[in-house]
Design a protein around this motif. Structure first.
Motif, PDB file in Angstrom:
ATOM      1  N   MET A 132       0.841  -1.183   0.000  1.00 39.75           N
ATOM      2  CA  MET A 132       0.000   0.000   0.000  1.00 39.75           C
ATOM      3  C   MET A 132       0.885   1.245   0.000  1.00 39.75           C
ATOM      4  SD  MET A 132      -3.008  -0.693   2.717  1.00 39.75           S
ATOM      5  CE  MET A 132      -4.523  -0.190   1.985  1.00 39.75           C
ATOM      6  N   THR A 133       0.462   2.200  -0.734  1.00 39.06           N
ATOM      7  CA  THR A 133       1.217   3.442  -0.776  1.00 39.06           C
ATOM      8  C   THR A 133       0.728   4.389   0.316  1.00 39.06           C
ATOM      9  OG1 THR A 133      -0.305   4.500  -2.298  1.00 39.06           O
ATOM     10  CG2 THR A 133       1.480   3.196  -3.272  1.00 39.06           C
ATOM     11  N   GLU A 134       1.485   5.448   0.526  1.00 40.22           N
ATOM     12  CA  GLU A 134       1.087   6.432   1.527  1.00 40.22           C
ATOM     13  C   GLU A 134      -0.240   7.089   1.160  1.00 40.22           C
ATOM     14  OE1 GLU A 134       4.220   6.745   0.031  1.00 40.22           O
ATOM     15  OE2 GLU A 134       5.290   5.698   1.607  1.00 40.22           O
ATOM     16  N   ILE A 135      -0.472   7.202  -0.132  1.00 34.13           N
ATOM     17  CA  ILE A 135      -1.710   7.833  -0.597  1.00 34.13           C
ATOM     18  C   ILE A 135      -2.913   6.997  -0.184  1.00 34.13           C
ATOM     19  CG2 ILE A 135      -3.022   8.481  -2.651  1.00 34.13           C
ATOM     20  CD1 ILE A 135      -0.293   9.091  -3.968  1.00 34.13           C
ATOM     21  N   SER A 136      -2.854   5.708  -0.434  1.00 31.57           N
ATOM     22  CA  SER A 136      -4.003   4.871  -0.100  1.00 31.57           C
ATOM     23  C   SER A 136      -4.131   4.693   1.413  1.00 31.57           C
ATOM     24  CB  SER A 136      -3.911   3.525  -0.799  1.00 31.57           C
ATOM     25  OG  SER A 136      -2.771   2.818  -0.377  1.00 31.57           O
ATOM     26  N   ILE A 137      -3.035   4.697   2.143  1.00 23.60           N
ATOM     27  CA  ILE A 137      -3.123   4.583   3.596  1.00 23.60           C
ATOM     28  C   ILE A 137      -3.829   5.814   4.168  1.00 23.60           C
ATOM     29  CG2 ILE A 137      -1.771   4.568   5.729  1.00 23.60           C
ATOM     30  CD1 ILE A 137       0.266   2.810   4.262  1.00 23.60           C
ATOM     31  N   PHE A 178      -6.002   7.717   2.671  1.00 26.05           N
ATOM     32  CA  PHE A 178      -7.429   7.652   2.359  1.00 26.05           C
ATOM     33  C   PHE A 178      -8.134   6.643   3.244  1.00 26.05           C
ATOM     34  CE2 PHE A 178     -11.015   5.700   0.155  1.00 26.05           C
ATOM     35  CZ  PHE A 178     -11.832   6.807   0.041  1.00 26.05           C
ATOM     36  N   TRP A 179      -7.514   5.492   3.501  1.00 25.82           N
ATOM     37  CA  TRP A 179      -8.163   4.478   4.329  1.00 25.82           C
ATOM     38  C   TRP A 179      -8.347   4.951   5.763  1.00 25.82           C
ATOM     39  CZ3 TRP A 179     -11.242   1.140   2.547  1.00 25.82           C
ATOM     40  CH2 TRP A 179     -11.052   0.616   1.290  1.00 25.82           C
ATOM     41  N   ILE A 180      -7.406   5.714   6.276  1.00 20.87           N
ATOM     42  CA  ILE A 180      -7.582   6.290   7.610  1.00 20.87           C
ATOM     43  C   ILE A 180      -8.752   7.269   7.591  1.00 20.87           C
ATOM     44  CG2 ILE A 180      -6.515   7.802   9.334  1.00 20.87           C
ATOM     45  CD1 ILE A 180      -3.827   6.440   8.584  1.00 20.87           C
ATOM     46  N   TRP A 181      -8.810   8.106   6.555  1.00 19.52           N
ATOM     47  CA  TRP A 181      -9.915   9.051   6.387  1.00 19.52           C
ATOM     48  C   TRP A 181     -11.240   8.288   6.290  1.00 19.52           C
ATOM     49  CZ3 TRP A 181      -9.273  14.466   5.679  1.00 19.52           C
ATOM     50  CH2 TRP A 181     -10.411  15.146   5.314  1.00 19.52           C
ATOM     51  N   LEU A 217      -6.654  10.442  -2.859  1.00 19.09           N
ATOM     52  CA  LEU A 217      -6.282   9.356  -3.770  1.00 19.09           C
ATOM     53  C   LEU A 217      -5.489   9.843  -4.983  1.00 19.09           C
ATOM     54  CD1 LEU A 217      -9.574   7.280  -3.735  1.00 19.09           C
ATOM     55  CD2 LEU A 217      -7.401   6.716  -2.643  1.00 19.09           C
ATOM     56  N   SER A 218      -5.298  11.149  -5.111  1.00 23.67           N
ATOM     57  CA  SER A 218      -4.544  11.640  -6.264  1.00 23.67           C
ATOM     58  C   SER A 218      -3.083  11.214  -6.146  1.00 23.67           C
ATOM     59  CB  SER A 218      -4.657  13.164  -6.374  1.00 23.67           C
ATOM     60  OG  SER A 218      -4.059  13.773  -5.258  1.00 23.67           O
ATOM     61  N   GLU A 219      -2.462  10.992  -7.269  1.00 24.54           N
ATOM     62  CA  GLU A 219      -1.119  10.436  -7.316  1.00 24.54           C
ATOM     63  C   GLU A 219      -0.027  11.370  -6.813  1.00 24.54           C
ATOM     64  OE1 GLU A 219       0.027   7.397  -7.926  1.00 24.54           O
ATOM     65  OE2 GLU A 219      -2.052   6.760  -8.003  1.00 24.54           O
ATOM     66  N   GLN A 220      -0.239  12.657  -6.934  1.00 27.73           N
ATOM     67  CA  GLN A 220       0.791  13.587  -6.501  1.00 27.73           C
ATOM     68  C   GLN A 220       0.182  14.610  -5.565  1.00 27.73           C
ATOM     69  OE1 GLN A 220       1.609  14.891 -10.488  1.00 27.73           O
ATOM     70  NE2 GLN A 220       0.964  16.954  -9.971  1.00 27.73           N
ATOM     71  N   THR A 221       1.012  15.281  -4.851  1.00 27.92           N
ATOM     72  CA  THR A 221       0.542  16.316  -3.958  1.00 27.92           C
ATOM     73  C   THR A 221      -0.112  17.409  -4.783  1.00 27.92           C
ATOM     74  OG1 THR A 221       2.431  15.850  -2.548  1.00 27.92           O
ATOM     75  CG2 THR A 221       1.202  17.854  -2.108  1.00 27.92           C
ATOM     76  N   SER A 222      -1.333  17.729  -4.456  1.00 28.20           N
ATOM     77  CA  SER A 222      -2.045  18.730  -5.250  1.00 28.20           C
ATOM     78  C   SER A 222      -2.812  19.663  -4.327  1.00 28.20           C
ATOM     79  CB  SER A 222      -2.999  18.054  -6.227  1.00 28.20           C
ATOM     80  OG  SER A 222      -4.063  17.450  -5.529  1.00 28.20           O
ATOM     81  N   ALA A 223      -3.306  20.711  -4.917  1.00 32.11           N
ATOM     82  CA  ALA A 223      -4.088  21.691  -4.166  1.00 32.11           C
ATOM     83  C   ALA A 223      -5.485  21.168  -3.845  1.00 32.11           C
ATOM     84  CB  ALA A 223      -4.180  22.991  -4.944  1.00 32.11           C
ATOM     85  N   TRP A 224      -5.857  20.011  -4.403  1.00 27.58           N
ATOM     86  CA  TRP A 224      -7.182  19.454  -4.133  1.00 27.58           C
ATOM     87  C   TRP A 224      -7.364  19.068  -2.669  1.00 27.58           C
ATOM     88  CZ3 TRP A 224     -11.185  20.218  -6.984  1.00 27.58           C
ATOM     89  CH2 TRP A 224     -11.034  20.414  -8.338  1.00 27.58           C
ATOM     90  N   ILE A 225      -6.264  18.906  -1.941  1.00 26.84           N
ATOM     91  CA  ILE A 225      -6.386  18.578  -0.522  1.00 26.84           C
ATOM     92  C   ILE A 225      -7.078  19.719   0.227  1.00 26.84           C
ATOM     93  CG2 ILE A 225      -4.144  19.451   0.224  1.00 26.84           C
ATOM     94  CD1 ILE A 225      -5.851  16.242   1.431  1.00 26.84           C
TER      95      ILE A 225
END
Length: 115
Positions: free
Chosen positions: A1-6, A8-11, A72-80
């Motif tokens: 699991m990547t940090e991105i999916s981890i 999201f799963w915590i969220w 879940l986006s692949e890169q750090t983005s402003a969508w956060i």
């Protein structure tokens, strides 16, 4: 699991816990409190009150999970920022709905809160 999916799963788990709290509220025999450390007011109809609070918690949990999708986006983005500000506005809206709709509908005539 990547940090991105981890992340999201915590969220997702926290959103799911709100949904579980809402379901628990549906079946509770005592009036479910919304505010922490506040004496509960006298509820006129406990069953309908608990259903209203349960629906509020369930909707809050579903919207909370939806607001976590930018994680879940692949890169750090402003969508956060969508997630952060979305949860802030969602929380304020839930408090306003509880205070203006649920409390006014189910409170007995003598509503005294200790803030």
């Amino acid at each position: 699991m990547t940090e991105i999916s981890i992340g999201f799963w915590i969220w997702f788990i926290f959103g799911f816990l709100f949904i579980v709290l809402g379901i628990f509220s549906f079946f509770s025999k005592k009036a479910v409190g919304f505010w922490a450390n506040v004496e509960m007011f006298q509820v006129t109809n406990i069953k309908q009150y608990n259903r209203a609070v349960g629906k509020l918690f369930c909707v809050f949990g579903v919207v909370f999970i939806f607001l976590g999708f930018p994680l879940l986006s692949e890169q750090t983005s402003a969508w956060i920022l969508f997630s952060v500000f979305g949860v802030m506005f969602e929380s304020i809206i839930a408090m306003v709905i509880y205070t203006t709709v649920i409390e006014k509908k189910f409170a007995n005539g003598s509503m005294k809160k200790k803030y």
